[in-house]
Design an enzyme around this catalytic site. Structure first.
Site, mmCIF file in Angstrom:
data_model
loop_
_atom_site.group_PDB
_atom_site.id
_atom_site.type_symbol
_atom_site.label_atom_id
_atom_site.label_comp_id
_atom_site.label_asym_id
_atom_site.label_seq_id
_atom_site.Cartn_x
_atom_site.Cartn_y
_atom_site.Cartn_z
ATOM 1 N N GLU A 3 -14.164 10.476 17.542
ATOM 2 C CA GLU A 3 -14.046 10.632 16.080
ATOM 3 C C GLU A 3 -15.159 11.542 15.580
ATOM 4 O O GLU A 3 -16.305 11.421 16.007
ATOM 5 C CB GLU A 3 -14.172 9.266 15.383
ATOM 6 C CG GLU A 3 -14.093 9.404 13.854
ATOM 7 C CD GLU A 3 -14.406 8.118 13.103
ATOM 8 O OE1 GLU A 3 -13.554 7.212 13.103
ATOM 9 O OE2 GLU A 3 -15.510 8.019 12.536
ATOM 10 N N THR A 9 -12.206 12.179 10.148
ATOM 11 C CA THR A 9 -12.172 11.204 9.057
ATOM 12 C C THR A 9 -11.822 11.875 7.727
ATOM 13 O O THR A 9 -11.869 13.107 7.583
ATOM 14 C CB THR A 9 -13.510 10.450 8.904
ATOM 15 O OG1 THR A 9 -14.499 11.380 8.498
ATOM 16 C CG2 THR A 9 -13.914 9.759 10.179
ATOM 17 N N ARG A 14 -6.098 2.400 4.072
ATOM 18 C CA ARG A 14 -6.190 2.138 2.643
ATOM 19 C C ARG A 14 -7.395 2.854 2.043
ATOM 20 O O ARG A 14 -7.324 3.469 0.994
ATOM 21 C CB ARG A 14 -6.326 0.630 2.390
ATOM 22 C CG ARG A 14 -6.369 0.293 0.912
ATOM 23 C CD ARG A 14 -6.814 -1.115 0.657
ATOM 24 N NE ARG A 14 -8.213 -1.325 1.016
ATOM 25 C CZ ARG A 14 -8.866 -2.441 0.799
ATOM 26 N NH1 ARG A 14 -8.244 -3.478 0.258
ATOM 27 N NH2 ARG A 14 -10.136 -2.566 1.144
ATOM 28 N N GLY A 15 -8.537 2.786 2.744
ATOM 29 C CA GLY A 15 -9.797 3.278 2.170
ATOM 30 C C GLY A 15 -10.536 2.113 1.547
ATOM 31 O O GLY A 15 -9.955 1.049 1.286
ATOM 32 N N TYR A 23 -9.366 -4.869 13.001
ATOM 33 C CA TYR A 23 -10.723 -5.404 12.837
ATOM 34 C C TYR A 23 -10.933 -6.615 13.755
ATOM 35 O O TYR A 23 -10.473 -7.721 13.429
ATOM 36 C CB TYR A 23 -10.943 -5.779 11.357
ATOM 37 C CG TYR A 23 -10.748 -4.578 10.462
ATOM 38 C CD1 TYR A 23 -11.818 -3.778 10.110
ATOM 39 C CD2 TYR A 23 -9.468 -4.193 10.037
ATOM 40 C CE1 TYR A 23 -11.635 -2.631 9.345
ATOM 41 C CE2 TYR A 23 -9.266 -3.048 9.274
ATOM 42 C CZ TYR A 23 -10.356 -2.271 8.936
ATOM 43 O OH TYR A 23 -10.165 -1.136 8.182
ATOM 44 N N HIS A 49 -11.288 -8.087 8.783
ATOM 45 C CA HIS A 49 -11.764 -7.125 7.774
ATOM 46 C C HIS A 49 -12.725 -7.860 6.844
ATOM 47 O O HIS A 49 -12.554 -9.034 6.543
ATOM 48 C CB HIS A 49 -10.559 -6.575 7.004
ATOM 49 C CG HIS A 49 -10.922 -5.542 5.978
ATOM 50 N ND1 HIS A 49 -11.048 -5.846 4.645
ATOM 51 C CD2 HIS A 49 -11.208 -4.223 6.091
ATOM 52 C CE1 HIS A 49 -11.376 -4.741 3.973
ATOM 53 N NE2 HIS A 49 -11.481 -3.744 4.841
ATOM 54 N N GLN A 95 -12.164 -1.273 14.510
ATOM 55 C CA GLN A 95 -13.492 -1.157 13.916
ATOM 56 C C GLN A 95 -14.530 -1.342 15.035
ATOM 57 O O GLN A 95 -14.230 -1.975 16.059
ATOM 58 C CB GLN A 95 -13.631 -2.282 12.871
ATOM 59 C CG GLN A 95 -14.968 -2.411 12.191
ATOM 60 C CD GLN A 95 -15.279 -1.200 11.334
ATOM 61 O OE1 GLN A 95 -15.592 -0.149 11.886
ATOM 62 N NE2 GLN A 95 -15.186 -1.336 10.035
HETATM 63 P P1 FAD Z 1 -5.495 -2.559 4.902
HETATM 64 O O1 FAD Z 1 -4.808 -2.687 6.201
HETATM 65 O O2 FAD Z 1 -4.661 -2.313 3.695
HETATM 66 O O3 FAD Z 1 -6.349 -3.905 4.698
HETATM 67 C C1 FAD Z 1 -7.326 -4.006 3.694
HETATM 68 C C2 FAD Z 1 -7.562 -5.468 3.330
HETATM 69 O O4 FAD Z 1 -6.435 -5.971 2.624
HETATM 70 C C3 FAD Z 1 -7.760 -6.388 4.529
HETATM 71 O O5 FAD Z 1 -8.689 -7.365 4.169
HETATM 72 C C4 FAD Z 1 -6.374 -7.003 4.735
HETATM 73 O O6 FAD Z 1 -6.435 -8.268 5.362
HETATM 74 C C5 FAD Z 1 -5.896 -7.107 3.288
HETATM 75 N N1 FAD Z 1 -4.436 -7.028 3.126
HETATM 76 C C6 FAD Z 1 -3.588 -6.179 3.761
HETATM 77 N N2 FAD Z 1 -2.338 -6.379 3.325
HETATM 78 C C7 FAD Z 1 -2.382 -7.354 2.388
HETATM 79 C C8 FAD Z 1 -1.428 -8.004 1.552
HETATM 80 N N3 FAD Z 1 -0.126 -7.684 1.607
HETATM 81 N N4 FAD Z 1 -1.854 -8.966 0.687
HETATM 82 C C9 FAD Z 1 -3.163 -9.302 0.615
HETATM 83 N N5 FAD Z 1 -4.127 -8.725 1.378
HETATM 84 C C10 FAD Z 1 -3.738 -7.770 2.254
HETATM 85 N N6 FAD Z 1 -12.272 4.869 5.499
HETATM 86 C C11 FAD Z 1 -12.249 6.084 4.889
HETATM 87 O O7 FAD Z 1 -12.465 6.175 3.679
HETATM 88 N N7 FAD Z 1 -12.000 7.235 5.607
HETATM 89 C C12 FAD Z 1 -11.743 7.203 6.939
HETATM 90 O O8 FAD Z 1 -11.522 8.246 7.554
HETATM 91 C C13 FAD Z 1 -11.757 5.940 7.612
HETATM 92 N N8 FAD Z 1 -11.493 5.842 8.945
HETATM 93 C C14 FAD Z 1 -11.450 4.609 9.552
HETATM 94 C C15 FAD Z 1 -11.116 4.515 10.916
HETATM 95 C C16 FAD Z 1 -11.071 3.278 11.556
HETATM 96 C C17 FAD Z 1 -10.705 3.209 13.026
HETATM 97 C C18 FAD Z 1 -11.382 2.094 10.832
HETATM 98 C C19 FAD Z 1 -11.373 0.753 11.521
HETATM 99 C C20 FAD Z 1 -11.706 2.169 9.480
HETATM 100 C C21 FAD Z 1 -11.730 3.409 8.816
HETATM 101 N N9 FAD Z 1 -12.029 3.527 7.452
HETATM 102 C C22 FAD Z 1 -12.024 4.764 6.829
HETATM 103 C C23 FAD Z 1 -12.391 2.331 6.665
HETATM 104 C C24 FAD Z 1 -11.170 1.676 5.973
HETATM 105 O O9 FAD Z 1 -10.648 2.567 5.001
HETATM 106 C C25 FAD Z 1 -11.653 0.379 5.324
HETATM 107 O O10 FAD Z 1 -12.011 -0.548 6.295
HETATM 108 C C26 FAD Z 1 -10.714 -0.233 4.283
HETATM 109 O O11 FAD Z 1 -11.451 -1.200 3.543
HETATM 110 C C27 FAD Z 1 -9.492 -0.919 4.850
HETATM 111 O O12 FAD Z 1 -8.575 -0.020 5.276
HETATM 112 P P2 FAD Z 1 -7.250 -0.507 6.069
HETATM 113 O O13 FAD Z 1 -6.406 0.675 6.265
HETATM 114 O O14 FAD Z 1 -7.610 -1.323 7.228
HETATM 115 O O15 FAD Z 1 -6.606 -1.455 4.906
#
Ligand code: FAD
Length: 294
Positions: free
Chosen positions: A17, A48, A108-109, A144, A148, A175
């Site tokens: 990455e 990223t 999601r971010g 995660y 998360h 993560q």
């Molecule tokens: P989601 O999968 O949507 O989850 C977010 C939270 O919501 C979790 O707590 C989950 O349990 C909860 N949730 C999901 N669905 C529901 C539902 N239906 N109802 C209630 N709760 C729910 N960030 C950046 O800004 N730029 C990047 O390039 C970047 N790269 C990353 C790469 C990796 C490998 C990882 C692990 C993380 C990265 N991140 C990045 C960080 C990431 O954006 C954050 O961790 C963010 O807070 C969660 O993103 P997610 O896509 O996992 O969200």
């Protein structure tokens, strides 16, 4: 090539990455990094995406395109959906497509403060659903091992992870974590819940004290006693701390690959020296594993 097909061809996928430089730095500051990482021959390089506005997101597209089209290495462009809408997302994906970047890590971010309930996308699975519907794309998603940071508990988080896979995520990247036993427990739980896509372990070589504190507060990762002891010991000796961080990450990777994980995603922090040290020490292991029949 779609990254999901790499997992069908290889027992172990090994990738890096990188992040685009901030707007205040010229983009070419990262060109040399990419060149040096490309020599290490990773299966793909991910770039990223800044959800916070401190970076220019066109740079994610530009750098992914460079990785793919100049170096011939598969590129994975990260894309976040928070504070965005279908029009903006469509524009970015069209631009990636035009540059032959067909692999997207759908995220999601991070939510800063209160989440806006009017947002078109509240969770990553909604972005995955939209991108899958458009077609001709391979989608990764984040997972995660310790849950998360905003999730009440790991079981609920894995339930939400399953939603992302059901929505169309083709593979997962984890993560960072510093205790492999937590990763193995997570894999067990994920498989039991029917998550059957390849999962890559995200490993971050920690090489300075500031980085550790930042990581611990952002990700909530558990820092094992052994790790804290090493970091404390060499806190004021940058060279020794860097070498200890590399050794710790290498040891984690040796254990993971010998235990049959699907892949390793190395958070390089744009540091080719560190990536080089680690890759060189494990390349014979990777070659060995990839000679085994699938
Ligand atoms: P989601 O999968 O949507 O989850 C977010 C939270 O919501 C979790 O707590 C989950 O349990 C909860 N949730 C999901 N669905 C529901 C539902 N239906 N109802 C209630 N709760 C729910 N960030 C950046 O800004 N730029 C990047 O390039 C970047 N790269 C990353 C790469 C990796 C490998 C990882 C692990 C993380 C990265 N991140 C990045 C960080 C990431 O954006 C954050 O961790 C963010 O807070 C969660 O993103 P997610 O896509 O996992 O969200």
């Amino acid at each position: 090539m779609f990254i999901k097909d790499l997992f069908k061809q290889k027992r172990l996928v090994y990738s890096f990455e990188i992040f685009p430089p901030k707007l205040t730095s010229p983009i070419d500051t990262v060109y040399k990094t990419i060149e040096e990482l490309a020599i290490l021959n990773p299966d793909y390089i991910s770039v990223t995406y800044g959800a916070g506005g401190s970076v220019n997101n066109n740079r994610t597209c530009e750098l992914s395109s460079l990785v793919k089209n100049k170096y011939g290495i598969e590129a994975l462009a990260h894309l976040t959906c928070i504070n965005s809408d279908e029009e903006k997302i469509t524009k970015i994906v069209d631009s990636l497509n035009k540059n032959n970047v067909k692999n997207i890590l759908a995220l999601r971010g991070d939510v800063n403060g209160e989440q806006n309930l009017e947002d078109s996308y509240k969770y990553a699975y909604q972005l995955i659903e939209y991108l899958k519907e458009r077609g001709n794309v391979c989608l990764g998603a984040a997972c995660y091992p310790e849950g998360h940071i905003q999730s009440d508990n790991i079981d609920k988080d894995i339930m939400h992870l399953k939603n992302k896979v059901d929505a169309g995520a083709d593979f997962l990247i984890s993560q960072l974590f510093f205790d492999n036993s937590l990763y193995y427990n997570f894999l067990d739980k994920a498989y039991k819940k029917g998550i059957n896509v390849p999962i890559q372990a995200g490993i971050m070589p920690v090489t300075n004290k500031k980085q550790i504190e930042r990581i611990a507060s952002l990700s909530g990762a558990y820092l094992p006693e052994k790790f804290i002891k090493i970091m404390d010991k060499y806190e004021y000796n940058p060279e020794a701390l860097r070498d200890a961080g590399i050794a710790y990450a290498t040891e984690q990777i040796v254990d993971l690959v010998s235990s049959g994980v699907n892949g390793i995603h190395l958070y390089t922090m744009n540091n080719p020296y560190i990536a080089n040290k680690i890759t060189t020490s494990i390349s014979s292991l990777i070659n060995h594993i990839n000679k085994e029949a699938i």
